[in-house]
Design a protein around this motif. Sequence first.
Motif, PDB file in Angstrom:
ATOM      1  N   LYS A  61       0.708  -1.100  -0.043  1.00 18.38           N
ATOM      2  CA  LYS A  61      -0.072   0.258  -0.164  1.00 18.38           C
ATOM      3  C   LYS A  61       0.778   1.188   0.005  1.00 18.38           C
ATOM      4  O   LYS A  61       2.045   1.096   0.385  1.00 18.38           O
ATOM      5  CB  LYS A  61      -0.706  -0.122   1.342  1.00 18.38           C
ATOM      6  N   HIS A  62       0.275   2.464  -0.172  1.00 16.85           N
ATOM      7  CA  HIS A  62       0.834   3.527  -0.166  1.00 16.85           C
ATOM      8  C   HIS A  62       0.180   4.379   0.769  1.00 16.85           C
ATOM      9  O   HIS A  62      -0.862   4.754   0.495  1.00 16.85           O
ATOM     10  CB  HIS A  62       0.873   4.455  -1.650  1.00 16.85           C
ATOM     11  N   ASP A  63       0.894   4.691   1.843  1.00 20.39           N
ATOM     12  CA  ASP A  63      -0.306   5.546   2.727  1.00 20.39           C
ATOM     13  C   ASP A  63      -0.641   6.748   2.668  1.00 20.39           C
ATOM     14  O   ASP A  63      -1.442   7.016   3.082  1.00 20.39           O
ATOM     15  CB  ASP A  63       0.777   5.251   4.399  1.00 20.39           C
ATOM     16  N   ASN A  64       0.200   7.531   1.893  1.00 23.96           N
ATOM     17  CA  ASN A  64      -0.034   8.851   1.572  1.00 23.96           C
ATOM     18  C   ASN A  64      -0.506   9.377   0.256  1.00 23.96           C
ATOM     19  O   ASN A  64      -0.759  10.558   0.183  1.00 23.96           O
ATOM     20  CB  ASN A  64       1.203   9.783   1.953  1.00 23.96           C
ATOM     21  N   ASP A  65      -0.453   8.508  -0.643  1.00 28.47           N
ATOM     22  CA  ASP A  65      -0.894   8.920  -1.964  1.00 28.47           C
ATOM     23  C   ASP A  65      -1.623   7.997  -2.665  1.00 28.47           C
ATOM     24  O   ASP A  65      -1.280   6.762  -2.602  1.00 28.47           O
ATOM     25  CB  ASP A  65       0.570   9.136  -2.677  1.00 28.47           C
ATOM     26  N   ASP A  66      -2.471   8.590  -3.689  1.00 35.27           N
ATOM     27  CA  ASP A  66      -3.151   7.553  -4.568  1.00 35.27           C
ATOM     28  C   ASP A  66      -2.486   7.385  -5.608  1.00 35.27           C
ATOM     29  O   ASP A  66      -1.419   7.906  -5.973  1.00 35.27           O
ATOM     30  CB  ASP A  66      -4.452   8.194  -4.854  1.00 35.27           C
ATOM     31  N   GLU A  67      -2.904   6.098  -6.530  1.00 36.48           N
ATOM     32  CA  GLU A  67      -2.168   5.903  -7.543  1.00 36.48           C
ATOM     33  C   GLU A  67      -3.017   5.503  -9.032  1.00 36.48           C
ATOM     34  O   GLU A  67      -3.919   4.945  -8.639  1.00 36.48           O
ATOM     35  CB  GLU A  67      -0.929   4.750  -7.736  1.00 36.48           C
ATOM     36  N   PHE A  68      -2.770   5.939 -10.062  1.00 33.52           N
ATOM     37  CA  PHE A  68      -3.550   5.576 -11.040  1.00 33.52           C
ATOM     38  C   PHE A  68      -2.723   4.580 -12.130  1.00 33.52           C
ATOM     39  O   PHE A  68      -1.608   4.708 -12.348  1.00 33.52           O
ATOM     40  CB  PHE A  68      -3.967   6.935 -12.071  1.00 33.52           C
ATOM     41  N   PHE A  69      -3.469   3.190 -12.579  1.00 37.53           N
ATOM     42  CA  PHE A  69      -3.088   2.543 -13.515  1.00 37.53           C
ATOM     43  C   PHE A  69      -4.093   2.716 -14.796  1.00 37.53           C
ATOM     44  O   PHE A  69      -5.097   2.833 -14.708  1.00 37.53           O
ATOM     45  CB  PHE A  69      -3.236   0.990 -12.902  1.00 37.53           C
ATOM     46  N   PHE A  70      -3.256   2.760 -15.871  1.00 37.73           N
ATOM     47  CA  PHE A  70      -4.049   2.412 -17.136  1.00 37.73           C
ATOM     48  C   PHE A  70      -3.469   1.551 -18.165  1.00 37.73           C
ATOM     49  O   PHE A  70      -2.179   1.955 -18.464  1.00 37.73           O
ATOM     50  CB  PHE A  70      -4.216   4.342 -17.703  1.00 37.73           C
ATOM     51  N   ASP A  81      -8.604  -6.251  -0.648  1.00 34.05           N
ATOM     52  CA  ASP A  81      -9.186  -7.122   0.059  1.00 34.05           C
ATOM     53  C   ASP A  81     -10.720  -7.511  -0.303  1.00 34.05           C
ATOM     54  O   ASP A  81     -11.624  -6.691  -0.323  1.00 34.05           O
ATOM     55  CB  ASP A  81      -9.225  -6.429   1.493  1.00 34.05           C
ATOM     56  N   GLY A  82     -10.940  -8.957  -0.680  1.00 32.65           N
ATOM     57  CA  GLY A  82     -12.273  -9.328  -1.203  1.00 32.65           C
ATOM     58  C   GLY A  82     -12.825  -9.074  -2.647  1.00 32.65           C
ATOM     59  O   GLY A  82     -13.629  -9.597  -2.831  1.00 32.65           O
ATOM     60  N   ARG A  83     -11.961  -8.454  -3.293  1.00 25.01           N
ATOM     61  CA  ARG A  83     -12.299  -8.337  -4.708  1.00 25.01           C
ATOM     62  C   ARG A  83     -11.219  -8.303  -5.779  1.00 25.01           C
ATOM     63  O   ARG A  83     -10.044  -7.907  -5.297  1.00 25.01           O
ATOM     64  CB  ARG A  83     -13.376  -7.466  -4.962  1.00 25.01           C
ATOM     65  N   THR A  84     -11.393  -8.424  -7.135  1.00 23.29           N
ATOM     66  CA  THR A  84     -10.129  -7.993  -7.870  1.00 23.29           C
ATOM     67  C   THR A  84     -10.699  -7.245  -8.922  1.00 23.29           C
ATOM     68  O   THR A  84     -11.890  -7.318  -9.427  1.00 23.29           O
ATOM     69  CB  THR A  84      -9.865  -9.336  -8.507  1.00 23.29           C
ATOM     70  N   ILE A  85      -9.959  -6.219  -9.394  1.00 26.12           N
ATOM     71  CA  ILE A  85     -10.337  -5.207 -10.569  1.00 26.12           C
ATOM     72  C   ILE A  85      -9.734  -5.734 -11.793  1.00 26.12           C
ATOM     73  O   ILE A  85      -8.459  -5.881 -11.674  1.00 26.12           O
ATOM     74  CB  ILE A  85      -9.993  -4.013 -10.015  1.00 26.12           C
ATOM     75  N   GLU A  86     -10.334  -6.119 -12.611  1.00 25.01           N
ATOM     76  CA  GLU A  86      -9.727  -6.613 -14.031  1.00 25.01           C
ATOM     77  C   GLU A  86      -9.639  -5.348 -14.967  1.00 25.01           C
ATOM     78  O   GLU A  86     -10.910  -4.535 -15.098  1.00 25.01           O
ATOM     79  CB  GLU A  86     -10.695  -7.573 -14.469  1.00 25.01           C
ATOM     80  N   LEU A  87      -8.469  -5.196 -15.608  1.00 28.81           N
ATOM     81  CA  LEU A  87      -8.350  -4.038 -16.271  1.00 28.81           C
ATOM     82  C   LEU A  87      -7.823  -4.444 -17.765  1.00 28.81           C
ATOM     83  O   LEU A  87      -6.832  -5.348 -17.732  1.00 28.81           O
ATOM     84  CB  LEU A  87      -7.464  -2.932 -15.695  1.00 28.81           C
ATOM     85  N   ASN A  88      -8.620  -4.297 -18.975  1.00 24.83           N
ATOM     86  CA  ASN A  88      -8.052  -4.871 -20.086  1.00 24.83           C
ATOM     87  C   ASN A  88      -7.537  -3.553 -20.995  1.00 24.83           C
ATOM     88  O   ASN A  88      -7.724  -2.433 -20.225  1.00 24.83           O
ATOM     89  CB  ASN A  88      -8.940  -5.481 -20.751  1.00 24.83           C
ATOM     90  N   THR A  94      -8.359   4.110 -10.256  1.00 24.91           N
ATOM     91  CA  THR A  94      -7.338   4.766  -9.464  1.00 24.91           C
ATOM     92  C   THR A  94      -7.393   3.947  -7.910  1.00 24.91           C
ATOM     93  O   THR A  94      -8.571   3.687  -7.552  1.00 24.91           O
ATOM     94  CB  THR A  94      -7.927   6.327  -8.985  1.00 24.91           C
ATOM     95  N   ILE A  95      -6.491   3.603  -7.552  1.00 29.66           N
ATOM     96  CA  ILE A  95      -6.362   3.051  -6.107  1.00 29.66           C
ATOM     97  C   ILE A  95      -6.000   4.053  -5.147  1.00 29.66           C
ATOM     98  O   ILE A  95      -5.111   4.873  -5.126  1.00 29.66           O
ATOM     99  CB  ILE A  95      -5.097   1.913  -5.971  1.00 29.66           C
ATOM    100  N   VAL A 111       1.391  -0.789 -19.042  1.00 33.92           N
ATOM    101  CA  VAL A 111       0.618  -0.286 -18.009  1.00 33.92           C
ATOM    102  C   VAL A 111       1.341   1.261 -18.071  1.00 33.92           C
ATOM    103  O   VAL A 111       2.557   1.329 -17.671  1.00 33.92           O
ATOM    104  CB  VAL A 111       0.478  -0.763 -16.811  1.00 33.92           C
ATOM    105  N   LEU A 112       0.570   2.271 -18.060  1.00 32.25           N
ATOM    106  CA  LEU A 112       1.106   3.879 -17.526  1.00 32.25           C
ATOM    107  C   LEU A 112       0.431   3.960 -16.224  1.00 32.25           C
ATOM    108  O   LEU A 112      -0.685   3.592 -15.741  1.00 32.25           O
ATOM    109  CB  LEU A 112       0.346   4.744 -18.554  1.00 32.25           C
ATOM    110  N   MET A 113       1.290   4.423 -15.284  1.00 33.46           N
ATOM    111  CA  MET A 113       0.917   4.606 -13.819  1.00 33.46           C
ATOM    112  C   MET A 113       1.327   6.267 -13.465  1.00 33.46           C
ATOM    113  O   MET A 113       2.206   6.795 -14.204  1.00 33.46           O
ATOM    114  CB  MET A 113       1.711   3.792 -12.886  1.00 33.46           C
ATOM    115  N   VAL A 114       0.253   6.765 -13.002  1.00 33.66           N
ATOM    116  CA  VAL A 114       0.619   8.234 -12.697  1.00 33.66           C
ATOM    117  C   VAL A 114       0.415   8.025 -10.760  1.00 33.66           C
ATOM    118  O   VAL A 114      -0.486   7.659 -10.449  1.00 33.66           O
ATOM    119  CB  VAL A 114      -0.460   9.262 -13.126  1.00 33.66           C
TER     120      VAL A 114
END
Length: 124
Positions: A61-70, A81-88, A94-95, A111-114
Amino acid sequence: MSDLNKKYSINLDVKYPHLERIDVTAIVKEVKEKWSNQTLTQVNDSVVRLGILEGEFHWHKHDNDDEFFFVLEGQLLIDLDGRTIELNSYQGVTITKGIMHRPRAPKKTVVLMVETKEIVPTGN
């Protein structure tokens, strides 16, 4: 060198300064590692990173910042925890900061991450 540094190829140095063309296709062709993360450029207080991924990352985890996956190509599964997000291809998410997650790529995925430049990709 930590065990995480041996398992993943993570480069936090900015590869491309402003006004320089970024060629993702060329980078993808060059990468030989199964799990590579390259910081492409900095935009204000954030960075854009390119992940060329196959296999699974560890829970973190990242305690202080969000992160974006594309996802540009392939498939990225992000376990929560309890589920999976599927990205195609051409899908993103955004996590939220503080959320434990584990990215997985069943096949080679680009994947691009911001995220803020303070984020260490391996987590807190």
